[in-house]
Scaffold this motif. Sequence first.
Motif, PDB file in Angstrom:
ATOM      1  N   LYS A 353       0.731  -1.320  -0.181  1.00  0.00           N
ATOM      2  CA  LYS A 353       0.060   0.158  -0.126  1.00  0.00           C
ATOM      3  C   LYS A 353       0.756   1.350   0.094  1.00  0.00           C
ATOM      4  N   GLN A 354       2.024   1.223  -0.418  1.00  0.00           N
ATOM      5  CA  GLN A 354       2.990   2.332  -0.603  1.00  0.00           C
ATOM      6  C   GLN A 354       2.690   3.195  -2.054  1.00  0.00           C
ATOM      7  N   ALA A 355       2.144   2.557  -2.997  1.00  0.00           N
ATOM      8  CA  ALA A 355       2.142   2.756  -4.363  1.00  0.00           C
ATOM      9  C   ALA A 355       3.489   3.496  -4.717  1.00  0.00           C
ATOM     10  N   LEU A 356       4.484   2.417  -4.633  1.00  0.00           N
ATOM     11  CA  LEU A 356       5.889   2.658  -5.109  1.00  0.00           C
ATOM     12  C   LEU A 356       6.088   2.380  -6.669  1.00  0.00           C
ATOM     13  N   ASP A 408      -1.230  12.538  -8.345  1.00  0.00           N
ATOM     14  CA  ASP A 408      -2.044  13.866  -7.957  1.00  0.00           C
ATOM     15  C   ASP A 408      -2.099  14.852  -9.091  1.00  0.00           C
ATOM     16  N   ARG A 409      -1.743  14.297 -10.251  1.00  0.00           N
ATOM     17  CA  ARG A 409      -1.778  15.227 -11.420  1.00  0.00           C
ATOM     18  C   ARG A 409      -2.758  14.442 -12.625  1.00  0.00           C
ATOM     19  N   GLY A 410      -3.485  13.614 -11.993  1.00  0.00           N
ATOM     20  CA  GLY A 410      -4.531  12.847 -12.696  1.00  0.00           C
ATOM     21  C   GLY A 410      -3.885  11.988 -13.693  1.00  0.00           C
ATOM     22  N   HIS A 411      -2.604  11.682 -13.679  1.00  0.00           N
ATOM     23  CA  HIS A 411      -2.084  10.681 -14.806  1.00  0.00           C
ATOM     24  C   HIS A 411      -1.892   9.140 -14.215  1.00  0.00           C
ATOM     25  N   LYS A 412      -2.282   8.296 -15.004  1.00  0.00           N
ATOM     26  CA  LYS A 412      -2.294   7.072 -14.488  1.00  0.00           C
ATOM     27  C   LYS A 412      -0.720   6.456 -14.728  1.00  0.00           C
ATOM     28  N   ARG A 413      -0.264   5.864 -13.428  1.00  0.00           N
ATOM     29  CA  ARG A 413       1.163   5.609 -13.189  1.00  0.00           C
ATOM     30  C   ARG A 413       1.189   3.971 -12.843  1.00  0.00           C
ATOM     31  N   PRO A 414       2.136   3.335 -13.548  1.00  0.00           N
ATOM     32  CA  PRO A 414       2.237   1.943 -12.987  1.00  0.00           C
ATOM     33  C   PRO A 414       2.915   1.814 -11.631  1.00  0.00           C
ATOM     34  N   VAL A 415       2.420   1.156 -10.741  1.00  0.00           N
ATOM     35  CA  VAL A 415       3.080   1.007  -9.332  1.00  0.00           C
ATOM     36  C   VAL A 415       2.998  -0.545  -8.875  1.00  0.00           C
ATOM     37  N   VAL A 416       3.897  -0.775  -8.084  1.00  0.00           N
ATOM     38  CA  VAL A 416       3.927  -2.308  -7.652  1.00  0.00           C
ATOM     39  C   VAL A 416       3.291  -2.441  -6.532  1.00  0.00           C
TER      40      VAL A 416
END
Length: 426
Positions: A353-356, A408-416
């Motif tokens: 749950k760290q969204a790294l 926070d900018r509304g962009h989808k980012r891949p996280v593990v």
Amino acid sequence: MLDLDPPAWLDDIEPPGSLSDYGLPDNVVPFRSDEPAGGMSGERPECTIRPSAFVWRDPATITPRQWIYGHHLIRKYVAATIAPGGVGKSTLTIGDAVAMASGKALLGLRPHGPLRVWLWNGEDPREEIERRVVAACLHHGIEPSEIAGRLFLDSGRDVPIRIGETGANGPKVAMPVIDVLIDAIRERRIDVLIIDPFVSVHSMPENDNGAMDAAVKAFALVADRTGCAIDLVHHSRKLNGADADIDAARGGSAIAGAVRSARALNVMSAEAAKAFAIAESDRRAFVRIDDAKANLAPSSAAKWFKLASEPLGNATADRPEDFVAVAEPWTPPDAMADITVAHLLAVQKAIHKQALRESPQANSWVGHEIGRVLGLNSYGDPDKQKIKNALRAWIASGALIVERVVDDRGHKRPVVEVGEWATSPP
């Protein structure tokens, strides 16, 4: 004392004779000599072809395929070793020759017992071939007695072999040379013939498929009539950075079509070297062996060998000793060899749950947290590469998963994120 009793497999081989005596199958009758070739007189030449009936045999009575060196060399067939120049194909085949003559799996392939091997090199003088064979024996701890009477060496400078040439009417195979080659192999009871390189035994155009098919099949005739296995060492065309494969063989495609097995050699790529934490300056010493064609056996995973240097101890008052290239087997390191399930569980707890981020370019790259947990430097190789390898393996296994979240900018980012827990979480 040499064992002069003929090997058992010779009992199944027909005795040599002139090429016309090699025999057609019982169901094929040749043209009558008094008929014009091709029926030019307008009369049909006497030629009978009778289909042979299949008769069921108990599978248990069928002789197994006679592989004698891994799944690369098999009796009565021609194989090929294909590689760009300077990769180490001659070094590898010399190591193969010593392995087969000694009966030892020096390079990862086990010979089917000690074999009689004839190594013919069309480029180097005999003394250089001897130098390289001695270096291979020293490097692998092979005593002279272990190969005595079973290894035969010749240089094309002293013993030329020319099985084909281009004449006034086009390419032709020198059948008298084939006859002599068959006699020589039978006389010495040779199990394996290595021709290095293939281009040195003919002067026919490589881009002529008909000529190359005839050249390879001439060696297939030699293999069939002697029961030996033949390895043709052949150059690949210029690849401009691409890997060599069966289609990369220089010249006509008939070469690839006429052999029954082939292997391709390629220097380790920059990407692979990075993954294995091998310095760029050292990667050319590591060579991958791929099954390029496996008609008679399942394709196997790639194997590797490493080029090492063996000193001969032959220094004189005015010259330093020789250092000779030798091949030794090499296994890629296991990226997870010293990483345990306990390590994985610790990583899962740390990143849950760290969204790294998945990307190593991101400041919040998950690899930094993995490095902290494992005690590795996530900012520099080789530790950084080890972290990447572990991350890739854990994602492939499902222990970690990649999800896309909105930042926070509304962009989808891949996280593990954690996938399947290594053990039940607390």
